[in-house]
Design an enzyme around this catalytic site. Sequence first.
Site, PDB file in Angstrom:
ATOM      1  N   CYS A   2       0.819  -1.205   0.000  1.00  0.00           N
ATOM      2  CA  CYS A   2       0.000   0.000   0.000  1.00  0.00           C
ATOM      3  C   CYS A   2       0.858   1.261   0.000  1.00  0.00           C
ATOM      4  CB  CYS A   2      -0.873   0.043   1.245  1.00  0.00           C
ATOM      5  SG  CYS A   2      -1.858  -1.426   1.448  1.00  0.00           S
ATOM      6  N   ARG A  27       4.956   0.473  -6.096  1.00  0.00           N
ATOM      7  CA  ARG A  27       4.942  -0.351  -4.891  1.00  0.00           C
ATOM      8  C   ARG A  27       4.016  -1.557  -5.042  1.00  0.00           C
ATOM      9  NH1 ARG A  27       6.621   2.534  -0.188  1.00  0.00           N
ATOM     10  NH2 ARG A  27       5.066   1.560   1.134  1.00  0.00           N
ATOM     11  N   TRP A  80      -2.830  -2.726  -1.574  1.00  0.00           N
ATOM     12  CA  TRP A  80      -2.379  -4.073  -1.952  1.00  0.00           C
ATOM     13  C   TRP A  80      -3.054  -4.998  -0.948  1.00  0.00           C
ATOM     14  CZ3 TRP A  80       0.829  -7.930   0.269  1.00  0.00           C
ATOM     15  CH2 TRP A  80       1.354  -8.854  -0.634  1.00  0.00           C
ATOM     16  N   ASN A 106      -1.291   1.961   5.733  1.00  0.00           N
ATOM     17  CA  ASN A 106      -0.353   1.028   5.095  1.00  0.00           C
ATOM     18  C   ASN A 106       0.206   0.140   6.193  1.00  0.00           C
ATOM     19  OD1 ASN A 106       1.795  -0.243   3.792  1.00  0.00           O
ATOM     20  ND2 ASN A 106       3.148   1.521   4.053  1.00  0.00           N
ATOM     21  N   GLY A 107       0.030  -1.173   6.056  1.00  0.00           N
ATOM     22  CA  GLY A 107       0.548  -2.079   7.081  1.00  0.00           C
ATOM     23  C   GLY A 107      -0.505  -3.089   7.457  1.00  0.00           C
ATOM     24  N   GLU A 509      18.199 -16.852  -8.350  1.00  0.00           N
ATOM     25  CA  GLU A 509      17.712 -15.522  -8.723  1.00  0.00           C
ATOM     26  C   GLU A 509      17.088 -15.552 -10.122  1.00  0.00           C
ATOM     27  OE1 GLU A 509      17.001 -12.971  -7.255  1.00  0.00           O
ATOM     28  OE2 GLU A 509      17.027 -11.335  -8.677  1.00  0.00           O
ATOM     29  N   LYS A 513      13.325 -14.378 -10.826  1.00  0.00           N
ATOM     30  CA  LYS A 513      13.000 -13.315 -11.795  1.00  0.00           C
ATOM     31  C   LYS A 513      11.967 -13.814 -12.796  1.00  0.00           C
ATOM     32  CE  LYS A 513      14.031 -10.469 -10.328  1.00  0.00           C
ATOM     33  NZ  LYS A 513      14.765 -10.125  -9.167  1.00  0.00           N
ATOM     34  N   GLU A 516       8.513 -14.209 -11.231  1.00  0.00           N
ATOM     35  CA  GLU A 516       7.900 -12.931 -10.883  1.00  0.00           C
ATOM     36  C   GLU A 516       7.280 -12.222 -12.076  1.00  0.00           C
ATOM     37  OE1 GLU A 516      10.066 -10.623  -7.388  1.00  0.00           O
ATOM     38  OE2 GLU A 516      11.419 -11.108  -9.011  1.00  0.00           O
ATOM     39  N   HIS A 532      19.081 -36.094  -7.591  1.00  0.00           N
ATOM     40  CA  HIS A 532      18.463 -36.547  -6.338  1.00  0.00           C
ATOM     41  C   HIS A 532      16.958 -36.284  -6.302  1.00  0.00           C
ATOM     42  CE1 HIS A 532      22.374 -37.496  -4.755  1.00  0.00           C
ATOM     43  NE2 HIS A 532      22.800 -36.289  -5.087  1.00  0.00           N
ATOM     44  N   LYS A 629       6.602  -3.834  -4.297  1.00  0.00           N
ATOM     45  CA  LYS A 629       8.022  -3.486  -4.261  1.00  0.00           C
ATOM     46  C   LYS A 629       8.542  -3.444  -2.824  1.00  0.00           C
ATOM     47  CE  LYS A 629      11.841  -2.040  -6.171  1.00  0.00           C
ATOM     48  NZ  LYS A 629      12.580  -3.097  -6.869  1.00  0.00           N
TER      49      LYS A 629
HETATM   50  C1  F6R Z   1      12.410  -9.817  -6.199  1.00  0.00           C
HETATM   51  C2  F6R Z   1      12.245  -8.877  -5.137  1.00  0.00           C
HETATM   52  C3  F6R Z   1      11.860  -9.384  -3.791  1.00  0.00           C
HETATM   53  C4  F6R Z   1      12.640  -8.616  -2.730  1.00  0.00           C
HETATM   54  C5  F6R Z   1      12.173  -8.990  -1.329  1.00  0.00           C
HETATM   55  C6  F6R Z   1      12.980  -8.264  -0.269  1.00  0.00           C
HETATM   56  O1  F6R Z   1      12.634  -9.202  -7.421  1.00  0.00           O
HETATM   57  O2  F6R Z   1      12.415  -7.713  -5.342  1.00  0.00           O
HETATM   58  O3  F6R Z   1      12.082 -10.744  -3.672  1.00  0.00           O
HETATM   59  O4  F6R Z   1      13.998  -8.907  -2.886  1.00  0.00           O
HETATM   60  O5  F6R Z   1      10.824  -8.661  -1.169  1.00  0.00           O
HETATM   61  O6  F6R Z   1      12.906  -6.890  -0.451  1.00  0.00           O
HETATM   62  P1  F6R Z   1      13.965  -5.911   0.147  1.00  0.00           P
HETATM   63  O7  F6R Z   1      15.253  -6.110  -0.548  1.00  0.00           O
HETATM   64  O8  F6R Z   1      13.409  -4.541  -0.079  1.00  0.00           O
HETATM   65  O9  F6R Z   1      14.080  -6.231   1.608  1.00  0.00           O
END
Ligand code: F6R
Length: 634
Positions: A2, A27, A80, A106-107, A509, A513, A516, A532, A629
């Site tokens: 949010c 966000r 969100w 927000n929260g 990673e 990616k 996501e 395995h 985000k």
């Molecule tokens: C993936 C991504 C998330 C963040 C995770 C932690 O692309 O961005 O997996 O890495 O939510 O976020 P931060 O780094 O802000 O603590």
Amino acid sequence: MCGIVAVIGSRQAAPLLLEGLKQLEYRGYDSSGLATIDTTSNQIPSRLICKRAKGKLLNLRNLVDTSGSPGRLGIGHTRWATHGRPDEKNAHPQIDSAGNIAVVQNGIIENHVLLRRSLEAEGVEFASETDTEVIPHLISKELKLLKQVGRKSSGAMLLEAVRRVSLKLNGAYAIAVIWNEAPDALVVARRKAPLLIGLGEGEFLCASDTPALAGFTRTILPMQDGEVALLTPLGIELYDQHGDRQKRSPSVLRDSEQIVNKRNFRHFMLKEIYEQPETASLWIERHLPEGLPSESPVALPFDASFYKGVEKIEILACGTSRHAAMVGAYLLEQFSGIPTSVFYASEFRYAAPPLSPHTLTIGVSQSGETADTLAALSMEAKRRDSLGDPDYASRQLGITNRPESSISRQVTNIIDIGAGIEVGVAATKTFLGQLLAFYGLAINFAAKRKSRSDEEIKKLIEEIRTVPKHLTLMLETHNELSEELSHQFSDTQDVIFLGRGINYPIALEGALKLKEVSYIHAEGYPAGEMKHGPIALLDHKVAVISIANQGIVFDKVLSNVQEAKAREARLIGVAPETIETEIFDSLMPLPVVSELISPLLSLIPMQLLSYHIAANRGLDIDQPRNLAKTVTVE
Ligand code: F6R
């Protein structure tokens, strides 16, 4: 997650709120809303107007354009969903039963069920499924009590009501509140979720993050945990949770903390991938200047005592940051010789290992606001403090891209990765920045502890200096290559990423990616683990992307890849351009570099391939479904 925007001043609030919310779109959100106090009709009390819409911000903008939302005081929100479906009734602002008080939050209010039950027992009817709705009802109750005493101005009453209510709320939250009987008062409060006050000329704008302040002001006052503020056209009154007045000077934002602009790129994600040579150059300029002493070859903001006596390192992080931490752990163990463990911050909170002395705790978070990481760090601080660990405060480090964020207020030492604002929800350039921070840390530890010779350290530094050049060249070739390859993925449903050693986290990673942004099922494995179990998944429909860089595990990875080939999987190699093998169906070439720095380059094909596969599928790359985000909830 949010986003909150709130404004009070001399201009119409709704356009400012909509602009601020637009800057917070990155966000992640699924509905939005705003409320204003309309004083134009001179009606007493003034009229509270509330507009909410499901889906994109454009829907709210259209609603406001057609039905109007006048007023110079207002609050806005992008939601969100956590409690209740993403629909109009659950969007914020949430209002009290009389429709006089509006709140954006927000929260998460963790005790909302209990609060809701007791309000319902008193006859309050709820209109939404949100945790937030308890807040306007509770404020309404407090205002009724305060009115009976009646000696305060309406703004002061609202402030006091919000302060009292915030003491009843458990969880992490930031809120903004308006009341139709206080048309000159905006009240905001925060606990464990970010909220900044921007100081404009004769107006104030509060927001969850700095981009919402772009074009409004560069002067900010970040609110601290537990604070409540009353904003009026005359100024700011800031109080702690006990009602004691707080005095603090504002600070000034750097340009990079505000600018969010796609330039000529179709998506922020692609722009940010392309910014990585600059991220690396800037990092090298700041941290690897020539002429530093051999015992401290990387310029980091700590003195010798920071490194002294560290026997163990624990790293707490989530998602992509955790993958960076895993590369960091490899470097800290293999290059600097310090036993290092990486934890999911969300797990660490409830199952931390037994304490051991002389441990450095590192929290990694690009946003600096991730609730799980902050809570894990805070829990660890309390544990160590209660055991009387004398140097614990100096043994905490945060690695972040947002030095003004909560993590900086929580830990003593910070490495600012300085990558500039990242808007795409999928982390790219901040991942590179986090990796570089770990290289810097590992080099300084190795130099202090003499775990590596001066020559080895020098060689690694020289190699890091070549990274921006390699990244630039790779972007040129890999963008086109990834775009071409991406067409082979139009029907793909499963992808497996393989890597070993220092490149295993890059395989994880790569899988993250792809999941996501393209919504394709993907998993990352250490290549030797395939046989395995995961090998059972392989057939001609599955794509296997294998990172095989020259180094101690090179031949091993190639043999693991043979096992996949024998099961008819489609094989894509991320391997040295000089490789002599027919094993891969396609090759994404890496420049010939040492294994130690290879993660700084092998990340490029991972990012570009995910991007182009998602672009081909026409997906919302910068705001993938269900993702946010900044994850400020547990
Ligand atoms: C993936 C991504 C998330 C963040 C995770 C932690 O692309 O961005 O997996 O890495 O939510 O976020 P931060 O780094 O802000 O603590």
